[in-house]
Design a protein around this motif. Structure first.
Motif, PDB file in Angstrom:
ATOM      1  N   GLU A  97       0.872  -1.503  -0.033  1.00  0.00           N
ATOM      2  CA  GLU A  97      -0.007  -0.036  -0.058  1.00  0.00           C
ATOM      3  C   GLU A  97       0.898   1.222  -0.099  1.00  0.00           C
ATOM      4  OE1 GLU A  97      -2.619  -0.508   3.240  1.00  0.00           O
ATOM      5  OE2 GLU A  97      -3.829  -2.016   2.408  1.00  0.00           O
ATOM      6  N   LEU A  98       0.482   2.192  -0.453  1.00  0.00           N
ATOM      7  CA  LEU A  98       1.209   3.663  -0.591  1.00  0.00           C
ATOM      8  C   LEU A  98       0.037   4.667  -0.053  1.00  0.00           C
ATOM      9  CD1 LEU A  98       3.787   4.461  -2.173  1.00  0.00           C
ATOM     10  CD2 LEU A  98       2.170   5.789  -3.577  1.00  0.00           C
ATOM     11  N   PHE A  99       0.991   5.579   1.075  1.00  0.00           N
ATOM     12  CA  PHE A  99       0.182   6.464   1.677  1.00  0.00           C
ATOM     13  C   PHE A  99       0.823   7.931   1.692  1.00  0.00           C
ATOM     14  CE2 PHE A  99      -0.224   2.519   3.738  1.00  0.00           C
ATOM     15  CZ  PHE A  99      -1.515   2.414   4.119  1.00  0.00           C
ATOM     16  N   ASP A 100       0.131   8.986   1.425  1.00  0.00           N
ATOM     17  CA  ASP A 100       0.929  10.141   1.865  1.00  0.00           C
ATOM     18  C   ASP A 100       1.082  10.683   3.313  1.00  0.00           C
ATOM     19  OD1 ASP A 100      -1.456  11.069   2.892  1.00  0.00           O
ATOM     20  OD2 ASP A 100      -2.248  12.292   1.039  1.00  0.00           O
ATOM     21  N   LEU A 101       1.555  11.747   3.526  1.00  0.00           N
ATOM     22  CA  LEU A 101       2.059  11.834   4.936  1.00  0.00           C
ATOM     23  C   LEU A 101       0.842  12.110   5.649  1.00  0.00           C
ATOM     24  CD1 LEU A 101       5.510  13.590   4.541  1.00  0.00           C
ATOM     25  CD2 LEU A 101       4.832  11.203   4.880  1.00  0.00           C
ATOM     26  N   ALA A 102      -0.438  12.343   5.249  1.00  0.00           N
ATOM     27  CA  ALA A 102      -1.717  12.414   6.224  1.00  0.00           C
ATOM     28  C   ALA A 102      -2.245  11.021   6.389  1.00  0.00           C
ATOM     29  CB  ALA A 102      -2.606  13.416   5.473  1.00  0.00           C
ATOM     30  N   MET A 103      -1.157   9.992   5.853  1.00  0.00           N
ATOM     31  CA  MET A 103      -1.655   8.666   5.820  1.00  0.00           C
ATOM     32  C   MET A 103      -3.051   8.254   5.189  1.00  0.00           C
ATOM     33  SD  MET A 103       1.252   8.001   7.120  1.00  0.00           S
ATOM     34  CE  MET A 103       1.217   6.185   7.198  1.00  0.00           C
ATOM     35  N   SER A 104      -3.139   8.894   4.172  1.00  0.00           N
ATOM     36  CA  SER A 104      -4.493   8.486   3.404  1.00  0.00           C
ATOM     37  C   SER A 104      -3.861   7.631   2.124  1.00  0.00           C
ATOM     38  CB  SER A 104      -4.929   9.782   2.698  1.00  0.00           C
ATOM     39  OG  SER A 104      -5.278  10.898   3.366  1.00  0.00           O
ATOM     40  N   GLN A 105      -4.612   6.545   2.121  1.00  0.00           N
ATOM     41  CA  GLN A 105      -4.151   5.489   1.169  1.00  0.00           C
ATOM     42  C   GLN A 105      -4.098   5.960  -0.231  1.00  0.00           C
ATOM     43  OE1 GLN A 105      -5.914   1.573  -0.326  1.00  0.00           O
ATOM     44  NE2 GLN A 105      -5.104   1.223   1.747  1.00  0.00           N
ATOM     45  N   LEU A 106      -3.072   6.016  -1.186  1.00  0.00           N
ATOM     46  CA  LEU A 106      -3.207   6.282  -2.540  1.00  0.00           C
ATOM     47  C   LEU A 106      -3.350   5.025  -3.371  1.00  0.00           C
ATOM     48  CD1 LEU A 106      -0.020   8.786  -2.078  1.00  0.00           C
ATOM     49  CD2 LEU A 106      -2.644   9.340  -1.982  1.00  0.00           C
ATOM     50  N   ALA A 107      -2.731   4.120  -2.869  1.00  0.00           N
ATOM     51  CA  ALA A 107      -2.693   2.890  -3.722  1.00  0.00           C
ATOM     52  C   ALA A 107      -2.822   1.563  -2.978  1.00  0.00           C
ATOM     53  CB  ALA A 107      -1.684   2.912  -5.018  1.00  0.00           C
ATOM     54  N   SER A 108      -3.120   0.425  -3.486  1.00  0.00           N
ATOM     55  CA  SER A 108      -2.968  -0.639  -2.880  1.00  0.00           C
ATOM     56  C   SER A 108      -3.111  -2.120  -4.074  1.00  0.00           C
ATOM     57  CB  SER A 108      -4.026  -0.930  -1.948  1.00  0.00           C
ATOM     58  OG  SER A 108      -4.042  -2.289  -1.538  1.00  0.00           O
ATOM     59  N   GLY A 379       0.855   0.473   9.453  1.00  0.00           N
ATOM     60  CA  GLY A 379       2.046   0.451  10.747  1.00  0.00           C
ATOM     61  C   GLY A 379       3.308   0.272  10.023  1.00  0.00           C
ATOM     62  N   ALA A 380       3.354  -0.499   8.924  1.00  0.00           N
ATOM     63  CA  ALA A 380       4.700  -0.705   8.325  1.00  0.00           C
ATOM     64  C   ALA A 380       5.182   0.693   7.417  1.00  0.00           C
ATOM     65  CB  ALA A 380       4.674  -1.785   7.324  1.00  0.00           C
ATOM     66  N   ALA A 381       4.185   1.267   6.967  1.00  0.00           N
ATOM     67  CA  ALA A 381       4.439   2.486   6.516  1.00  0.00           C
ATOM     68  C   ALA A 381       4.625   3.719   7.294  1.00  0.00           C
ATOM     69  CB  ALA A 381       3.247   3.051   5.546  1.00  0.00           C
ATOM     70  N   THR A 382       4.583   3.692   8.497  1.00  0.00           N
ATOM     71  CA  THR A 382       5.038   4.457   9.684  1.00  0.00           C
ATOM     72  C   THR A 382       6.556   4.378   9.794  1.00  0.00           C
ATOM     73  OG1 THR A 382       4.410   3.118  11.601  1.00  0.00           O
ATOM     74  CG2 THR A 382       2.492   4.682  10.694  1.00  0.00           C
ATOM     75  N   LEU A 383       6.922   3.451   9.675  1.00  0.00           N
ATOM     76  CA  LEU A 383       8.458   3.062   9.834  1.00  0.00           C
ATOM     77  C   LEU A 383       9.399   4.196   9.216  1.00  0.00           C
ATOM     78  CD1 LEU A 383       8.793  -0.764   9.671  1.00  0.00           C
ATOM     79  CD2 LEU A 383       8.236   0.745  11.794  1.00  0.00           C
ATOM     80  N   PRO A 384       9.189   4.463   7.989  1.00  0.00           N
ATOM     81  CA  PRO A 384       9.819   5.507   7.302  1.00  0.00           C
ATOM     82  C   PRO A 384       9.658   6.888   7.823  1.00  0.00           C
ATOM     83  CG  PRO A 384       8.519   4.487   5.656  1.00  0.00           C
ATOM     84  CD  PRO A 384       8.359   3.499   6.743  1.00  0.00           C
ATOM     85  N   VAL A 385       8.119   6.903   8.250  1.00  0.00           N
ATOM     86  CA  VAL A 385       7.712   8.216   8.642  1.00  0.00           C
ATOM     87  C   VAL A 385       8.276   8.619   9.894  1.00  0.00           C
ATOM     88  CG1 VAL A 385       5.598   9.353   9.419  1.00  0.00           C
ATOM     89  CG2 VAL A 385       5.499   8.119   7.746  1.00  0.00           C
ATOM     90  N   ALA A 386       8.333   7.414  10.914  1.00  0.00           N
ATOM     91  CA  ALA A 386       9.026   7.433  12.298  1.00  0.00           C
ATOM     92  C   ALA A 386      10.734   8.136  12.140  1.00  0.00           C
ATOM     93  CB  ALA A 386       9.008   6.334  13.071  1.00  0.00           C
ATOM     94  N   ARG A 387      11.369   7.534  11.152  1.00  0.00           N
ATOM     95  CA  ARG A 387      12.682   8.120  10.784  1.00  0.00           C
ATOM     96  C   ARG A 387      12.654   9.393  10.259  1.00  0.00           C
ATOM     97  NH1 ARG A 387      17.528   5.499   9.578  1.00  0.00           N
ATOM     98  NH2 ARG A 387      19.005   7.160   9.640  1.00  0.00           N
ATOM     99  N   LEU A 388      11.694   9.802   9.609  1.00  0.00           N
ATOM    100  CA  LEU A 388      11.948  11.380   8.995  1.00  0.00           C
ATOM    101  C   LEU A 388      11.467  12.107  10.294  1.00  0.00           C
ATOM    102  CD1 LEU A 388      11.494  13.197   6.533  1.00  0.00           C
ATOM    103  CD2 LEU A 388       8.984  12.903   6.600  1.00  0.00           C
ATOM    104  N   LEU A 389      10.576  11.766  11.203  1.00  0.00           N
ATOM    105  CA  LEU A 389      10.161  12.626  12.262  1.00  0.00           C
ATOM    106  C   LEU A 389      11.347  12.759  13.266  1.00  0.00           C
ATOM    107  CD1 LEU A 389       6.537  11.446  13.103  1.00  0.00           C
ATOM    108  CD2 LEU A 389       7.396  13.511  11.675  1.00  0.00           C
ATOM    109  N   GLN A 390      12.083  11.663  13.346  1.00  0.00           N
ATOM    110  CA  GLN A 390      13.168  11.457  14.376  1.00  0.00           C
ATOM    111  C   GLN A 390      14.192  12.386  14.045  1.00  0.00           C
ATOM    112  OE1 GLN A 390      14.676   7.586  14.675  1.00  0.00           O
ATOM    113  NE2 GLN A 390      16.361   8.129  16.044  1.00  0.00           N
TER     114      GLN A 390
END
Length: 398
Positions: A97-108, A379-390
């Motif tokens: 799945e693909l998400f933007d940074l509002a975590m809205s699904q863009l594709a699956s 949740g898997a998609a939040t892993l790169p987000v967490a790195r970006l935030l950190q």
């Protein structure tokens, strides 16, 4: 002088990280909200926010209502600063799945798999094909998170140990780097589900929670004081392979009496088949068979009802073990089988009450996940987000 510059950079990065994290998890917020929530002064917030806006990480989201005077401007993380991919490597399918940074699904996209033929090379091909499909219109991919069944031993080279798939120390990261140059993050699927529910779902607001993933197999993520507990080698949370019945039903892991052998989809369907003298539930795969079993129990009772009543009892006893061991504020039931069994939640709670110690049980809420079957990929998609935030918005390197 060099040390002073390094210290200033470190402070700046920390402040950017704190403001971005607050905006991502709780936004839209005003500058005043950010100052109150982070403890930073309003001038510091204004300076950092100005930089984040200039970098394209933060955008204005309209003015908030005011009782008088100049209205404050709301801020949020820019949804299209980049996109992130989340991959759920389950035992019956690979979902990308693909998400933007509002975590809205863009594709699956889904790729069904046969668990008996789920070789690492096949899984990697499915992930690569899925990533090509979902990312094709979006060149600015910040990273890919992968949630996978089994133990993920973290380190410079993550390795996956999944006995039910026949994987023993598979270097999944290295294999994926052969087919993509995107930044990769790999973790156990129950843990990615737990992070998604903590950030966006049933775990929000709690500091101590357990997230139970019930699908073909069974696992859990234990969150204590806001952080996921991993253990010595990242294998903490293998709840499905705790012993429920000494010398009981054989489990796919090679042991006997594991919780998974009673409440995982395969275990439920096998118990139903045995009760009907070898006649299976109708359906072409586990998901359709579980759906048919739940429907039969709701309309006709009989064997289907008996098997599901027993399942609720077993699952409640397993939840009681979690409550006795970890004293959580919440136990959240997720995974595709867990969601399919949602109508059994009152029975699961009753069983947990009978098997748990009274005081910790009374402190715990047992509820269904709010994010449905997409929770692992989200949740898997939040892993790169967490790195970006950190990193305060610094783009990760491949």
């Amino acid at each position: 002088m060099e040390l002073e510059r390094a210290t200033n950079r470190s402070v700046r990065q920390r402040n950017r990280s704190a403001l971005l994290t607050r905006l991502f998890l709780d936004g839209p917020l005003t500058r005043q909200d950010l100052s109150r929530g982070t403890g930073l002064s309003q001038p510091a917030v204004s300076n950092v926010v100005g930089d984040l806006i200039d970098d394209g990480l933060v955008v204005e989201a309209g003015a908030c209502e005011s009782d008088g005077g100049r209205p404050s401007m709301m801020l949020r993380v820019a949804p299209r600063f980049g996109v992130v991919a989340g991959v759920d490597v389950g035992e019956t399918r690979v979902r990308v799945e693909l998400f933007d940074l509002a975590m809205s699904q863009l594709a699956s996209v889904d790729h069904p798999i046969d668990p008996s033929r789920a070789s690492p090379s096949l899984i990697v091909r499915h992930i690569a094909a899925g990533l090509r499909t979902v990312t094709a219109p979006y060149p600015d991919v910040l990273g890919v998170g992968v949630g996978v069944s089994g133990i993920v031993q973290q380190g410079p080279e993550p390795r996956v140990y999944a006995q039910t798939l026949g994987w023993d120390g598979v270097p999944l990261g290295a294999l994926l780097r052969e087919v993509t140059d995107l930044p990769l993050y790999i973790d156990n699927g129950a843990k990615t589900l737990g992070q998604a529910e903590m950030w966006f779902g049933a775990g929000r607001g709690s500091r101590h929670a357990v997230f139970a993933l019930v699908g073909s197999g069974v696992g859990a993520a234990v969150v204590t004081n806001g952080a996921t507990y991993r253990g010595a080698s990242s294998s903490a949370g293998e709840w499905g392979h705790t012993t429920l019945v000494y010398g009981g039903r054989p489990c796919r892991c090679g042991s006997r009496g594991c919780l998974e052998a009673y409440v995982g989809a395969e275990g439920i369907l096998d118990r139903y088949r045995a009760a009907r003298r070898g006649r299976p539930a109708p359906g072409d795969d586990e998901e359709s068979q579980i759906t048919a079993l739940v429907a039969a129990a709701a309309t006709g009772g009989g064997t289907a009802r008996t098997v599901l009543d027993e399942t609720a009892g077993y699952l409640g006893a397993g939840v009681a073990n979690l409550i006795n061991l970890f004293n959580p504020e919440r136990v959240v039931l997720g995974g595709w089988t867990g969601m399919a069994l949602g109508s059994l939640l009152p029975q699961i709670r009753d069983s947990a009450a009978r098997h748990a110690l009274r005081q910790p049980f009374e402190q715990a809420r047992i509820e269904l996940g709010q994010l449905g079957v997409d929770a692992v990929a989200l949740g898997a998609a939040t892993l790169p987000v967490a790195r970006l935030l950190q990193e305060g918005g610094t783009r990760p390197l491949p």
